[in-house]
Design a protein around this motif. Structure first.
Motif, PDB file in Angstrom:
ATOM      1  N   ILE A 152     -13.373 -67.208  41.575  1.00 35.44           N
ATOM      2  CA  ILE A 152     -14.380 -66.145  41.589  1.00 35.44           C
ATOM      3  C   ILE A 152     -15.167 -66.335  42.875  1.00 35.44           C
ATOM      4  N   LYS A 153     -15.268 -65.240  43.668  1.00 34.45           N
ATOM      5  CA  LYS A 153     -16.047 -65.262  44.897  1.00 34.45           C
ATOM      6  C   LYS A 153     -16.964 -64.038  44.934  1.00 34.45           C
ATOM      7  N   GLY A 154     -17.882 -64.054  45.876  1.00 38.33           N
ATOM      8  CA  GLY A 154     -18.742 -62.880  46.040  1.00 38.33           C
ATOM      9  C   GLY A 154     -20.177 -63.089  45.603  1.00 38.33           C
ATOM     10  N   GLY A 155     -20.526 -64.364  45.338  1.00 42.57           N
ATOM     11  CA  GLY A 155     -21.926 -64.655  45.012  1.00 42.57           C
ATOM     12  C   GLY A 155     -22.864 -64.191  46.117  1.00 42.57           C
ATOM     13  N   GLY A 156     -22.369 -64.197  47.345  1.00 42.91           N
ATOM     14  CA  GLY A 156     -23.162 -63.729  48.482  1.00 42.91           C
ATOM     15  C   GLY A 156     -22.887 -62.266  48.810  1.00 42.91           C
ATOM     16  N   GLY A 157     -22.041 -61.640  48.022  1.00 48.30           N
ATOM     17  CA  GLY A 157     -21.778 -60.204  48.187  1.00 48.30           C
ATOM     18  C   GLY A 157     -20.739 -59.861  49.243  1.00 48.30           C
ATOM     19  N   ALA A 158     -20.019 -60.866  49.742  1.00 52.83           N
ATOM     20  CA  ALA A 158     -19.082 -60.602  50.853  1.00 52.83           C
ATOM     21  C   ALA A 158     -17.634 -60.448  50.390  1.00 52.83           C
ATOM     22  N   LEU A 159     -17.449 -60.263  49.079  1.00 52.61           N
ATOM     23  CA  LEU A 159     -16.097 -60.339  48.498  1.00 52.61           C
ATOM     24  C   LEU A 159     -15.063 -59.418  49.132  1.00 52.61           C
ATOM     25  N   THR A 160     -15.441 -58.187  49.457  1.00 47.96           N
ATOM     26  CA  THR A 160     -14.427 -57.239  49.945  1.00 47.96           C
ATOM     27  C   THR A 160     -13.889 -57.651  51.311  1.00 47.96           C
ATOM     28  N   ARG A 161     -14.784 -57.956  52.238  1.00 54.69           N
ATOM     29  CA  ARG A 161     -14.305 -58.370  53.566  1.00 54.69           C
ATOM     30  C   ARG A 161     -13.575 -59.714  53.462  1.00 54.69           C
ATOM     31  N   GLU A 162     -14.040 -60.568  52.549  1.00 58.26           N
ATOM     32  CA  GLU A 162     -13.350 -61.859  52.363  1.00 58.26           C
ATOM     33  C   GLU A 162     -11.923 -61.626  51.879  1.00 58.26           C
ATOM     34  N   LYS A 163     -11.772 -60.667  50.962  1.00 59.30           N
ATOM     35  CA  LYS A 163     -10.437 -60.406  50.417  1.00 59.30           C
ATOM     36  C   LYS A 163      -9.522 -59.820  51.492  1.00 59.30           C
ATOM     37  N   ILE A 164     -10.085 -59.013  52.357  1.00 59.93           N
ATOM     38  CA  ILE A 164      -9.279 -58.415  53.433  1.00 59.93           C
ATOM     39  C   ILE A 164      -8.815 -59.507  54.407  1.00 59.93           C
ATOM     40  N   VAL A 165      -9.735 -60.364  54.813  1.00 52.97           N
ATOM     41  CA  VAL A 165      -9.356 -61.424  55.770  1.00 52.97           C
ATOM     42  C   VAL A 165      -8.347 -62.364  55.109  1.00 52.97           C
ATOM     43  N   ALA A 166      -8.577 -62.673  53.821  1.00 50.84           N
ATOM     44  CA  ALA A 166      -7.648 -63.557  53.102  1.00 50.84           C
ATOM     45  C   ALA A 166      -6.257 -62.942  53.004  1.00 50.84           C
ATOM     46  N   VAL A 182     -18.573 -57.326  41.272  1.00 52.05           N
ATOM     47  CA  VAL A 182     -17.696 -56.164  41.478  1.00 52.05           C
ATOM     48  C   VAL A 182     -18.402 -55.239  42.462  1.00 52.05           C
ATOM     49  N   GLU A 183     -17.754 -54.958  43.596  1.00 56.06           N
ATOM     50  CA  GLU A 183     -18.369 -54.037  44.574  1.00 56.06           C
ATOM     51  C   GLU A 183     -18.013 -52.609  44.181  1.00 56.06           C
ATOM     52  N   VAL A 184     -19.033 -51.755  44.080  1.00 56.21           N
ATOM     53  CA  VAL A 184     -18.805 -50.376  43.637  1.00 56.21           C
ATOM     54  C   VAL A 184     -19.412 -49.371  44.610  1.00 56.21           C
ATOM     55  N   ILE A 185     -18.762 -48.212  44.682  1.00 55.13           N
ATOM     56  CA  ILE A 185     -19.331 -47.073  45.419  1.00 55.13           C
ATOM     57  C   ILE A 185     -20.585 -46.652  44.644  1.00 55.13           C
ATOM     58  N   PRO A 186     -21.752 -46.514  45.328  1.00 53.95           N
ATOM     59  CA  PRO A 186     -23.011 -46.292  44.610  1.00 53.95           C
ATOM     60  C   PRO A 186     -22.968 -45.192  43.539  1.00 53.95           C
ATOM     61  N   MET A 187     -22.337 -44.030  43.840  1.00 47.42           N
ATOM     62  CA  MET A 187     -22.388 -42.934  42.841  1.00 47.42           C
ATOM     63  C   MET A 187     -21.557 -43.250  41.597  1.00 47.42           C
ATOM     64  N   ILE A 240      -9.575 -54.372  36.694  1.00 48.69           N
ATOM     65  CA  ILE A 240     -10.886 -53.923  37.204  1.00 48.69           C
ATOM     66  C   ILE A 240     -10.717 -53.108  38.485  1.00 48.69           C
ATOM     67  N   ASN A 241      -9.778 -53.528  39.323  1.00 50.43           N
ATOM     68  CA  ASN A 241      -9.584 -52.797  40.584  1.00 50.43           C
ATOM     69  C   ASN A 241      -9.064 -51.385  40.365  1.00 50.43           C
ATOM     70  N   GLN A 242      -8.487 -51.129  39.173  1.00 48.20           N
ATOM     71  CA  GLN A 242      -7.963 -49.783  38.901  1.00 48.20           C
ATOM     72  C   GLN A 242      -9.040 -48.810  38.432  1.00 48.20           C
ATOM     73  N   ILE A 243     -10.239 -49.302  38.139  1.00 45.71           N
ATOM     74  CA  ILE A 243     -11.318 -48.393  37.708  1.00 45.71           C
ATOM     75  C   ILE A 243     -11.775 -47.581  38.928  1.00 45.71           C
ATOM     76  N   THR A 244     -11.791 -46.282  38.770  1.00 45.24           N
ATOM     77  CA  THR A 244     -12.211 -45.412  39.883  1.00 45.24           C
ATOM     78  C   THR A 244     -13.654 -45.745  40.291  1.00 45.24           C
ATOM     79  N   THR A 273     -13.610 -53.464  45.175  1.00 47.14           N
ATOM     80  CA  THR A 273     -12.795 -54.594  44.735  1.00 47.14           C
ATOM     81  C   THR A 273     -13.655 -55.505  43.873  1.00 47.14           C
ATOM     82  N   ASN A 274     -13.010 -56.441  43.184  1.00 52.11           N
ATOM     83  CA  ASN A 274     -13.790 -57.408  42.407  1.00 52.11           C
ATOM     84  C   ASN A 274     -13.577 -58.810  42.965  1.00 52.11           C
ATOM     85  N   GLY A 275     -14.432 -59.717  42.530  1.00 56.85           N
ATOM     86  CA  GLY A 275     -14.461 -61.058  43.117  1.00 56.85           C
ATOM     87  C   GLY A 275     -13.427 -62.031  42.588  1.00 56.85           C
TER      88      GLY A 275
END
Ligand code: R5P
Length: 252
Positions: A126-140, A166-171, A219-223, A227-229
């Motif tokens: 589990i990652k993303g305690g600092g909120g960087a999960l999406t960019r971390e997942k891309i680099v990984a 879980v990073e979500v689009i605000p709306m 979780i990633n399939q939820i519109t 991404t999730n951590g």
């Protein structure tokens, strides 16, 4: 064995004896008891040995990754530059005069070094305690080898004590929260926090994660989810884990 007069004061404070081998410090600890910060520094130092000569290095985010950046600065003349997983990491790299490169212009990333919030012996995280999960997942995803650096407090049998970010689009935040509740989690909005990508974070509590690969995909399939951590489909390749006994290397 010899002491080196140029040895950093921070190291002299915590070390019993210091040896300089091939320009690198090796040391034993006073009383063999290391604080959590000393353990973070120890794994950061160990990770440097996994950085190939003349390469571009993927660099993670967080307090453990910060120790790695500081160590990387010592060998910056041996690397071409770095790809950062967050604006904070880019800032710290630049403060050490390490060139920060755009991932789109990089076709080979031999190694990515990052910390974690929780990790199992299967090297699922589990990652993303600092909120960087999406960019971390891309680099990984781009990196050939993911080296996780962690102190022993991060090793768990089952993921989920640490709330899953879980990073979500605000709306979409309310809709995503309802869907996650249906999956058995208790999402709470990380108030006042916006990610580097302009999105929001839901922290999901009370999920005992028995099948991390499946839950990551579900979780990633939820519109509305960016991404999730959970880093399970692409977990770490190597774990450098520190304790009072030193740094252990775990590979799956
Ligand atoms: O978003 C943050 C990252 O996933 C970090 O790798 C994680 O939170 C671990 O951070 P730290 O090394 O500060 O415990």
């Amino acid at each position: 064995m010899r002491e080196n007069s140029k040895c950093p004061a921070s190291l002299l404070k915590l070390a019993d004896s210091i040896i300089l081998i091939n320009n690198r410090y090796s040391f034993t600890h006073k009383n063999n008891i290391m604080t959590q910060d000393e353990q973070k520094r120890a794994v950061a130092q160990a990770a440097i040995q996994h950085v190939p000569f003349d390469c571009i290095v993927g660099v993670g985010t967080g307090s453990t990754a910060n120790y790695f950046i500081d160590e990387l600065a010592r060998i910056k003349h041996k690397i071409r530059g770095a790809v950062a997983s967050s604006e904070a990491t880019a800032h710290r790299l630049r403060s050490h005069d390490i060139e920060v490169m755009d991932l789109n212009g990089v076709d080979e990333l031999p190694v990515y070094v990052d910390g974690t919030d929780e990790i199992t012996e299967y090297l699922h995280m589990i990652k993303g305690g600092g909120g960087a999960l999406t960019r971390e997942k891309i680099v990984a995803a781009v990196a050939k080898k993911f080296i996780c650096i962690a102190d022993k407090s991060k090793l768990v049998n089952i993921l989920g004590k640490f709330p899953l970010p879980v990073e979500v689009i605000p709306m979409a935040r309310s809709y995503v929260a309802r869907e996650i509740t249906r999956l058995g989690g208790q999402p709470s909005l990380r108030h006042g926090f916006i990610t580097d990508n302009g999105n929001m974070i839901l922290d999901v509590h009370n999920m005992q994660i028995l099948n991390p690969v499946e839950l990551e995909a579900t979780i990633n399939q939820i519109t509305g989810v960016v991404t999730n951590g959970l880093f399970a489909k692409r977990g770490a390749d190597v774990l450098l884990l520190s304790s009072d006994d030193g740094v252990r290397t775990i590979v799956v």
